[in-house]
Structures are given as C-alpha cells and as structure tokens.
Design an enzyme around this catalytic site. Structure first.
Site, short mmCIF file in Angstrom:
data_model
loop_
_atom_site.label_atom_id
_atom_site.label_comp_id
_atom_site.label_asym_id
_atom_site.label_seq_id
_atom_site.Cartn_x
_atom_site.Cartn_y
_atom_site.Cartn_z
N ASP A 158 33.58 38.73 47.54
CA ASP A 158 35.00 38.47 47.83
C ASP A 158 35.15 38.35 49.33
OD1 ASP A 158 37.55 38.76 45.83
OD2 ASP A 158 38.11 39.08 47.93
N ALA A 208 35.27 38.15 43.21
CA ALA A 208 35.06 39.26 42.28
C ALA A 208 36.14 40.33 42.28
CB ALA A 208 33.71 39.90 42.58
N ALA A 209 36.70 40.67 43.43
CA ALA A 209 37.64 41.79 43.50
C ALA A 209 38.93 41.48 42.73
CB ALA A 209 37.96 42.11 44.96
N LYS A 228 36.59 41.34 35.77
CA LYS A 228 35.63 40.39 35.21
C LYS A 228 34.20 40.74 35.64
CE LYS A 228 39.16 36.81 35.24
NZ LYS A 228 40.20 37.68 35.88
N CYS A 286 44.62 31.44 36.63
CA CYS A 286 45.78 31.91 35.86
C CYS A 286 47.00 31.10 36.28
CB CYS A 286 46.00 33.40 36.03
SG CYS A 286 46.09 33.96 37.74
N GLY A 330 37.63 43.44 40.23
CA GLY A 330 36.44 43.77 39.48
C GLY A 330 36.52 43.82 37.97
N ASP A 372 32.96 34.13 52.68
CA ASP A 372 33.79 33.03 52.21
C ASP A 372 32.96 32.28 51.17
OD1 ASP A 372 35.07 30.55 51.80
OD2 ASP A 372 35.81 30.46 53.84
#
Length: 301
Positions: free
Chosen positions: A129, A106-107, A111, A229, A109, A156
């Site tokens: 995260d 998540a981090a 998204k 990405c 943040g 994890d």
C-alpha cells in the site's frame, strides 16, 4: 447531482436499485480458516446466542443480525468483519498454497488476510500500500488473524519494484483499486455527497497504472483480478479496455453464485473491447450487498 442518476440506464430495475442504495448494509463476517473452521465458528455463535445466516455463494461468509466485535470468536481471531461482496475478488483469484501472490492495494487487509487463508498461510503473499498510515491496520489485522506468510511493502503500486523480494514475478495478483466508492453508499453515504466527475477521471488514471504494473509483474499464464466498489465505467470497463491495448493479457470468463450483470461495452459515446462483457457488475439490489465490479485477466506474454 446525485451520481446514482447517471447509472440508472445501466441497471435492469432503477427503482429497486435506488431503494437498495438507501437501505443500511447487512453486517457480515468471514470465517478465518487459518485459526478455525466454519463449523467451529458456527457452534461458537450458537453457544453465544449470536444469530447468523450463511451466504449461498461462499460458505465462509456469515451475515449477522448484530455486530461481532465483542464476541470471543472475534478476539480469538476466528472471524473478521468483511462486507459480503468484498470477498469476491480474492475468491475469483483463487490462490493456492505455496504460490507467490501480490495484493497491490492491500490496506486495511480484509482481502489480504482472505488471500492468506485461501493459501493456507503458505507461500509468499506481498501486501502493498502506498499509504504508510493504513499499513498499520494491515499489520494489526494480519497479526490478529494469525497470518505468517505476509510481506508488507510501502510503494506506489504503479511503479512497484520486486528488487526487495527473492523473485521477479508473481503467480497471481489482485488490484482492488482506490476508486470513487459509490458502491459503498449503503455504509458510507458521504461517498455520494463527496462525489465529483473530476475525481472519477483522476482516479481512473491511477487505476490504469496499477493494473498495468500488475500484469507486468505477473508471469505468463498467471492471473490478475481487477476490482472496484464503483459503478463508473470510466473506472471499470474503460480501465480494462486501456490495459488490454497496452499489455499482453486477455479477459477470461468466470462463474460466481451471485446475481450479476455483464460489463458494459458502450458508455457516453465511448466503445470498449467486446471482452469487457466478461467482467461482473454487482448492483446493491441484486443480492442485498454493496455495489461492486470484478474482472479476471490472464497474462499471455
């Protein structure tokens, strides 16, 4: 070796692809609908003399001529800086109010807070995260944007436990996986300078583990979105192929109003499951964005 060389056979126009990768990335913001609607934000920009251009595929994304960090809509939490193409996975996941949603990586943040807005800040959104330091950025962004339905965890993701939660499975999950980041070269040229094939292979193993756990943690009939990405098939289609063979899930088609290319079914002597074509590859020259990969899975058992 410039890693972009190895991906030229995958693109329709190698010259345009390389030229786009060398141009600076346009700056964009996302309207934070938890605090303001898009009309209010646009009016504020017009009053402040900030030039903007809405994107064709997502009305909440605005491309600006300059930065927005010193504007009052930013300080009020009405907007959040977010690259246009990075808004794709949350849009594809399409969570609803009241659902249980897991953001595995998540981090910092962007998204996660987009997911909260799509959920109308209702239900339970778990932002996880494994990097404790990066979680401070996630918390800061969530607070500035007025997110209240977020639970932050530090695990994890490959071994994520739902024991601290009040439920055992999610309705939806998103894995925006750590990757080799070649698609970010327009804003971070060092992504190409630091690239190694060894790192690609190493991170692919981590990606497989996280996506497998996301499928396991999502209810039957639920949705998992996988994104990166990077252009590397080892981190994209090969990861999907592996998880399709290990877990009860299938790839499903989805439409998006962006120019994209289908997933590749062959790469350097490897053949992948035919359904990986349902994934979308986004190359920088197609929509003047960064590079991206996005796939949608349905949990079948």
């Amino acid at each position: 070796m410039n890693p972009l060389d190895r991906y030229e056979p995958l693109v329709d126009d190698p010259e345009a692809f390389r030229a786009a990768c060398e141009r600076p990335l346009p700056y964009a913001v996302r309207v934070n609908t938890i605090k303001a609607d898009r009309e209010r934000v646009r009016a504020a920009f017009e009053e402040a003399g900030v030039a903007y251009e809405p994107t064709d595929w997502n009305a909440d994304l605005l491309v600006l001529e300059g930065k927005a960090g010193r504007t009052w809509p930013y300080f009020l939490g009405w907007i959040h800086g977010q690259e246009v193409v990075s808004a794709l996975p949350a849009t594809v996941l399409d969570p609803g109010p009241g659902e249980r949603v897991w953001d595995a990586c998540a981090a910092p943040g962007s998204k996660t807070t987009q997911l909260a807005a799509l959920m109308e800040d209702r239900g339970t959104l778990v932002g996880n995260d494994n990097n404790l330091g990066r979680l401070s950025a996630l918390r800061h962004n969530a607070e500035r944007l007025g997110v209240t339905n977020l639970v932050v965890t530090n695990q994890d993701a490959r071994n994520f436990s739902t024991k601290p939660l009040a439920f055992d499975e999610f309705d939806r999950a998103i894995v925006d996986a750590p990757c080799s980041c070649e698609g970010t070269c327009r804003k971070n040229p060092t992504a190409l300078e630091d690239w190694t094939l060894e790192h690609v292979r190493q991170v692919a193993g981590i990606q497989k583990g996280i996506l497998k756990r996301a499928v396991q943690a999502t209810r039957e009939g639920g949705t998992v979105v996988y994104s990166t990405c990077t252009f590397a098939p080892e981190e994209n289609e090969a990861v999907l192929d592996h998880v399709l063979g290990e877990e009860a899930c299938r790839l499903v088609s989805f439409d998006v109003d962006l120019e994209t290319s289908p997933g590749v079914t062959e790469w350097e002597g490897e053949t992948f499951h035919p359904s990986v074509e349902r994934a979308h590859r986004v190359y920088p020259h197609q929509n003047d964005t960064g590079g991206f990969f996005c796939a949608k899975l349905e949990v079948t058992g």
